[in-house]
Design a protein around this motif. Structure first.
Motif, mmCIF file in Angstrom:
data_model
loop_
_atom_site.group_PDB
_atom_site.id
_atom_site.type_symbol
_atom_site.label_atom_id
_atom_site.label_comp_id
_atom_site.label_asym_id
_atom_site.label_seq_id
_atom_site.Cartn_x
_atom_site.Cartn_y
_atom_site.Cartn_z
ATOM 1 N N PRO A 193 8.617 6.220 0.045
ATOM 2 C CA PRO A 193 7.329 6.035 0.969
ATOM 3 C C PRO A 193 6.404 7.248 0.024
ATOM 4 O O PRO A 193 6.969 8.051 -0.460
ATOM 5 C CB PRO A 193 7.820 6.512 2.045
ATOM 6 C CG PRO A 193 9.286 5.989 1.989
ATOM 7 C CD PRO A 193 9.587 6.419 0.979
ATOM 8 N N LEU A 194 5.174 6.928 0.020
ATOM 9 C CA LEU A 194 4.157 7.675 -0.761
ATOM 10 C C LEU A 194 3.947 9.042 -0.136
ATOM 11 O O LEU A 194 3.600 9.901 -0.812
ATOM 12 C CB LEU A 194 2.686 6.952 -0.554
ATOM 13 C CG LEU A 194 2.630 5.784 -1.372
ATOM 14 C CD1 LEU A 194 1.048 5.378 -1.286
ATOM 15 C CD2 LEU A 194 3.007 5.931 -2.950
ATOM 16 N N ASN A 195 4.591 9.201 1.171
ATOM 17 C CA ASN A 195 4.651 10.573 1.553
ATOM 18 C C ASN A 195 6.063 11.454 1.737
ATOM 19 O O ASN A 195 6.184 12.218 2.119
ATOM 20 C CB ASN A 195 4.197 10.538 3.266
ATOM 21 C CG ASN A 195 5.516 9.738 4.049
ATOM 22 O OD1 ASN A 195 6.142 8.956 3.340
ATOM 23 N ND2 ASN A 195 5.215 9.766 5.312
ATOM 24 N N ALA A 229 0.597 -1.260 -0.021
ATOM 25 C CA ALA A 229 0.187 0.070 -0.111
ATOM 26 C C ALA A 229 0.691 1.201 0.103
ATOM 27 O O ALA A 229 0.498 2.415 -0.488
ATOM 28 C CB ALA A 229 -0.746 0.041 1.105
ATOM 29 N N GLN A 230 2.090 1.201 0.527
ATOM 30 C CA GLN A 230 2.794 2.604 0.878
ATOM 31 C C GLN A 230 4.002 2.834 0.106
ATOM 32 O O GLN A 230 4.708 3.803 0.569
ATOM 33 C CB GLN A 230 2.777 2.620 2.410
ATOM 34 C CG GLN A 230 1.648 2.385 3.410
ATOM 35 C CD GLN A 230 0.789 3.609 2.892
ATOM 36 O OE1 GLN A 230 1.248 4.752 2.742
ATOM 37 N NE2 GLN A 230 -0.570 3.439 2.808
ATOM 38 N N THR A 231 4.472 1.964 -0.767
ATOM 39 C CA THR A 231 5.824 2.077 -1.129
ATOM 40 C C THR A 231 5.825 2.273 -2.811
ATOM 41 O O THR A 231 5.307 1.265 -3.415
ATOM 42 C CB THR A 231 6.981 1.077 -0.709
ATOM 43 O OG1 THR A 231 7.001 1.202 0.763
ATOM 44 C CG2 THR A 231 8.205 1.701 -0.984
ATOM 45 N N SER A 265 0.102 9.955 -4.351
ATOM 46 C CA SER A 265 -0.741 10.186 -3.301
ATOM 47 C C SER A 265 -2.044 10.858 -3.971
ATOM 48 O O SER A 265 -3.153 10.543 -3.557
ATOM 49 C CB SER A 265 -0.211 11.053 -2.020
ATOM 50 O OG SER A 265 1.000 10.435 -1.595
#
Ligand code: SME
Length: 157
Positions: free
Chosen positions: A76-78, A57-59, A87
């Motif tokens: 990372p998505l952030n 989900a996040q990378t 994002s």
């Protein structure tokens, strides 16, 4: 700079060539490899051209690319301009990467960047990331080209 007499394919010809590559590719990694090769050849101001795919989900995980090796093999998505585009699900054009606090440096020569998400049914699956050594290298025309290519690649993911 382009050599004298060198011609580059028009936007519609590149999209047609990518459709052809998509039909012929055995799988998506092969398609992505051929797409980065095509784009690097046809758009000389694309200094670094690559794909990131979302893992779990996040990378974002670096896929096929052409250009100098990037230290950012997982984002990372952030983080980064790459994370921001993934994002929001919207393409991002950054005219001056050094003025953008989100920017994760890949090469000291990079001056501008475009990131276009690859989506299927509204869900972001990855993105196309391109750096240029020229400032403000990317226009809406590049965005439209890469959005069409992203849609074709999404069909093979
Ligand atoms: N510049 C990107 C990181 C990837 S490299 O350019 C290949 C970013 O800010 O997310």
């Amino acid at each position: 700079m382009m050599a004298l007499g060198q011609t580059v394919k028009a936007q519609s010809e590149i999209v047609a060539a990518v459709r052809e590559l998509s039909v012929r590719a055995a799988d998506c990694p092969e398609l992505m490899k051929n797409v980065v090769r095509l784009l690097a050849a046809e758009r000389p101001y694309y200094s670094w051209t690559g794909f990131y795919l979302i893992d779990g989900a996040q990378t974002l995980v670096l896929g096929p690319y052409q250009g100098k090796p990037s230290p950012h093999t997982r984002i990372p998505l952030n983080q980064g301009i790459c994370g921001a585009a993934a994002s929001t699900g919207e393409a991002l054009i950054v005219d001056d990467v050094n003025a953008d606090p989100r920017y994760l440096a890949c090469s000291l020569e990079t001056r501008s960047e475009i990131v276009v998400p690859i989506k299927r049914e509204g869900k972001v699956l990855g993105e196309i990331d391109i750096d240029s050594d020229q400032p403000a290298a990317f226009s809406d025309e590049d965005r439209r080209l890469l959005e069409e290519i992203a849609e074709i690649v999404a069909g093979r993911l």
